[in-house]
Write a protein that holds these residues in place. Structure first.
Motif, PDB file in Angstrom:
ATOM      1  N   VAL A 130      -4.304  22.531 -16.272  1.00  0.00           N
ATOM      2  CA  VAL A 130      -5.279  22.889 -17.307  1.00  0.00           C
ATOM      3  C   VAL A 130      -6.304  23.874 -16.747  1.00  0.00           C
ATOM      4  O   VAL A 130      -6.694  24.834 -17.416  1.00  0.00           O
ATOM      5  N   GLU A 131      -6.713  23.656 -15.518  1.00  0.00           N
ATOM      6  CA  GLU A 131      -7.685  24.553 -14.891  1.00  0.00           C
ATOM      7  C   GLU A 131      -7.120  25.953 -14.730  1.00  0.00           C
ATOM      8  O   GLU A 131      -7.813  26.955 -14.962  1.00  0.00           O
ATOM      9  N   GLU A 132      -5.854  26.041 -14.345  1.00  0.00           N
ATOM     10  CA  GLU A 132      -5.215  27.355 -14.184  1.00  0.00           C
ATOM     11  C   GLU A 132      -5.033  28.042 -15.535  1.00  0.00           C
ATOM     12  O   GLU A 132      -5.184  29.259 -15.648  1.00  0.00           O
ATOM     13  N   VAL A 133      -4.724  27.252 -16.555  1.00  0.00           N
ATOM     14  CA  VAL A 133      -4.598  27.813 -17.907  1.00  0.00           C
ATOM     15  C   VAL A 133      -5.932  28.400 -18.354  1.00  0.00           C
ATOM     16  O   VAL A 133      -5.998  29.508 -18.894  1.00  0.00           O
ATOM     17  N   THR A 134      -6.999  27.659 -18.112  1.00  0.00           N
ATOM     18  CA  THR A 134      -8.335  28.126 -18.491  1.00  0.00           C
ATOM     19  C   THR A 134      -8.659  29.449 -17.808  1.00  0.00           C
ATOM     20  O   THR A 134      -9.145  30.393 -18.446  1.00  0.00           O
ATOM     21  N   LEU A 135      -8.373  29.539 -16.519  1.00  0.00           N
ATOM     22  CA  LEU A 135      -8.655  30.752 -15.757  1.00  0.00           C
ATOM     23  C   LEU A 135      -7.825  31.928 -16.280  1.00  0.00           C
ATOM     24  O   LEU A 135      -8.359  33.027 -16.485  1.00  0.00           O
ATOM     25  N   GLU A 136      -6.537  31.704 -16.523  1.00  0.00           N
ATOM     26  CA  GLU A 136      -5.685  32.780 -17.035  1.00  0.00           C
ATOM     27  C   GLU A 136      -6.142  33.244 -18.408  1.00  0.00           C
ATOM     28  O   GLU A 136      -6.145  34.448 -18.710  1.00  0.00           O
ATOM     29  N   ALA A 137      -6.514  32.283 -19.259  1.00  0.00           N
ATOM     30  CA  ALA A 137      -6.967  32.632 -20.606  1.00  0.00           C
ATOM     31  C   ALA A 137      -8.248  33.452 -20.545  1.00  0.00           C
ATOM     32  O   ALA A 137      -8.403  34.438 -21.271  1.00  0.00           O
ATOM     33  N   LYS A 138      -9.164  33.059 -19.681  1.00  0.00           N
ATOM     34  CA  LYS A 138     -10.421  33.800 -19.523  1.00  0.00           C
ATOM     35  C   LYS A 138     -10.146  35.225 -19.056  1.00  0.00           C
ATOM     36  O   LYS A 138     -10.773  36.186 -19.539  1.00  0.00           O
ATOM     37  N   GLN A 139      -9.215  35.366 -18.114  1.00  0.00           N
ATOM     38  CA  GLN A 139      -8.901  36.693 -17.593  1.00  0.00           C
ATOM     39  C   GLN A 139      -8.233  37.578 -18.650  1.00  0.00           C
ATOM     40  O   GLN A 139      -8.465  38.781 -18.698  1.00  0.00           O
ATOM     41  N   ALA A 140      -7.427  36.960 -19.518  1.00  0.00           N
ATOM     42  CA  ALA A 140      -6.727  37.729 -20.560  1.00  0.00           C
ATOM     43  C   ALA A 140      -7.669  38.151 -21.682  1.00  0.00           C
ATOM     44  O   ALA A 140      -7.446  39.173 -22.339  1.00  0.00           O
ATOM     45  N   GLY A 141      -8.732  37.367 -21.907  1.00  0.00           N
ATOM     46  CA  GLY A 141      -9.703  37.713 -22.936  1.00  0.00           C
ATOM     47  C   GLY A 141      -9.465  37.020 -24.266  1.00  0.00           C
ATOM     48  O   GLY A 141      -8.402  36.442 -24.520  1.00  0.00           O
ATOM     49  N   GLN A 142     -10.476  37.084 -25.104  1.00  0.00           N
ATOM     50  CA  GLN A 142     -10.419  36.415 -26.404  1.00  0.00           C
ATOM     51  C   GLN A 142      -9.408  37.055 -27.345  1.00  0.00           C
ATOM     52  O   GLN A 142      -9.142  38.253 -27.276  1.00  0.00           O
ATOM     53  N   TRP A 143      -8.889  36.230 -28.250  1.00  0.00           N
ATOM     54  CA  TRP A 143      -8.070  36.730 -29.347  1.00  0.00           C
ATOM     55  C   TRP A 143      -8.213  35.774 -30.523  1.00  0.00           C
ATOM     56  O   TRP A 143      -8.736  34.670 -30.391  1.00  0.00           O
ATOM     57  N   GLY A 144      -7.768  36.202 -31.653  1.00  0.00           N
ATOM     58  CA  GLY A 144      -7.864  35.356 -32.842  1.00  0.00           C
ATOM     59  C   GLY A 144      -7.367  36.094 -34.066  1.00  0.00           C
ATOM     60  O   GLY A 144      -6.583  37.042 -33.962  1.00  0.00           O
TER      61      GLY A 144
END
Length: 336
Positions: A130-144
């Motif tokens: 979960v921690e690695e997912v959070t870091l990768e998501a932050k690096q990729a940036g927001q979307w919606g």
């Protein structure tokens, strides 16, 4: 204060226990009892009968709403038999979605446990934390994405099962309602812009969305019945970054989480979206969903297909709830 939209005229009221106090009519009567002139006209300005107009009154409107609520705190529906009824029983009126008929922005991939399951299905990533997912998501940036409904379903309204769909999914969410106009808003100013907090259901189509493009019509998120909201907007009370949410399908808990777990806070989302873009009172931002959806829990078989067990079917009842807001239940029905 719990603000609801009720009755055939879709008037705005305060939900107090099993009663709904009509704020506009309550203000008019309150002013008449005090001997003030033009009470109806004053009430239409200070506490309008429509939700969006009430939101636009800002903090002053909420103060007046609290004043009216306190004034009628001990009044019972049976004691109020006048033509312009102020106190109503929740059992005697229909509660509608508290949608101000403004724009709806939805954050995607904003909870790491949900992403963990989605990435396992779509990308084959199974050895990630979960921690690695959070870091990768932050690096990729927001979307919606944006939802563009003409109507929004409320408590106990039905949701038509889209005819083109095999995989129909639920996503219980917490949303904020904007109460102030602004753009290029810094994240640390979020509390100045939040008018209230509500429950939000992002009904989703999980069948293939066609060719991936940078810009699309987003048909998986836009169809009749794609949004439900309610039962109320809690205004002026909640910390929007500390709200619990739970989703049940036919009484079985599927999701349970808190907005404390968001990857991007509501403030960060508002800062990102308000770049060169003006938010206005009544706009809605839904914060995303966490683990427990059918999509993130259903693993693909050797043939690449997902089992249908957890996906929605006609007749299913889905309830999104929060101990701080209430419950929003909807039944899935066959499309016309």
């Amino acid at each position: 204060m719990r603000i609801v939209v009720f009755g055939p005229e879709k008037r705005v009221g305060a939900l107090v226990g099993e009663r709904i106090i009509d704020l506009n009519r309550g203000m008019a009567r309150y002013l008449r009892e005090r001997g003030e002139a033009d009470s109806d006209q004053q009430a239409s300005v200070r506490l309008p009968s429509r939700l969006l107009s009430l939101i636009e009154t800002g903090a002053a409107g909420l103060q007046d709403a609290q004043r009216v609520t306190d004034h009628f705190a001990k009044a019972a529906p049976d004691d109020d038999r006048g033509e312009n009824k102020v106190v109503n029983s929740v059992n005697d009126v229909k509660i509608h979605a508290p949608w101000p008929e403004r724009r709806i922005a939805c954050v995607g991939g904003n909870y790491a446990p949900h992403l963990l399951g989605m990435w396992a299905n779509r990308l084959g990533k199974t050895d990630i934390t979960v921690e690695e997912v959070t870091l990768e998501a932050k690096q990729a940036g927001q979307w919606g994405f944006w939802k563009v409904p003409a109507e929004v379903a409320g408590p106990d309204d039905t949701i038509p099962f889209p005819k083109r769909v095999t995989y129909f999914d639920y996503e219980g969410e917490i949303a904020i309602v904007i109460g102030k106009r602004g753009k290029n808003i810094s994240a640390d100013k979020i509390r100045d812009y939040v008018w209230g907090v509500t429950l939000f259901h992002d009904w989703s189509i999980r069948d293939g969305g066609g060719t991936d493009r940078m810009v699309s019509y987003n048909l998986q998120k836009n169809f009749d019945g794609a949004v439900s909201m309610g039962p109320c907007i809690v205004a002026g009370e909640l910390d929007h970054q500390d709200v619990d949410a739970e989703t049940r399908v036919n009484g079985v808990v599927r999701q349970s989480y808190s907005t404390r777990e968001m990857i991007w806070s509501f403030g960060e989302v508002l800062e990102y979206l308000s770049q060169d873009f003006t938010f206005v009172p009544g706009d809605v931002i839904a914060g995303g969903t966490s683990a427990g959806t059918a999509a993130d829990k259903s693993r693909r078989g050797p043939d690449g297909k997902r089992p249908l067990d957890l996906f929605l079917k006609v007749g299913d009842v889905v309830e999104v709830s929060s101990s701080k807001i209430g419950g929003l239940a909807n039944k899935v029905v066959a499309s016309d």
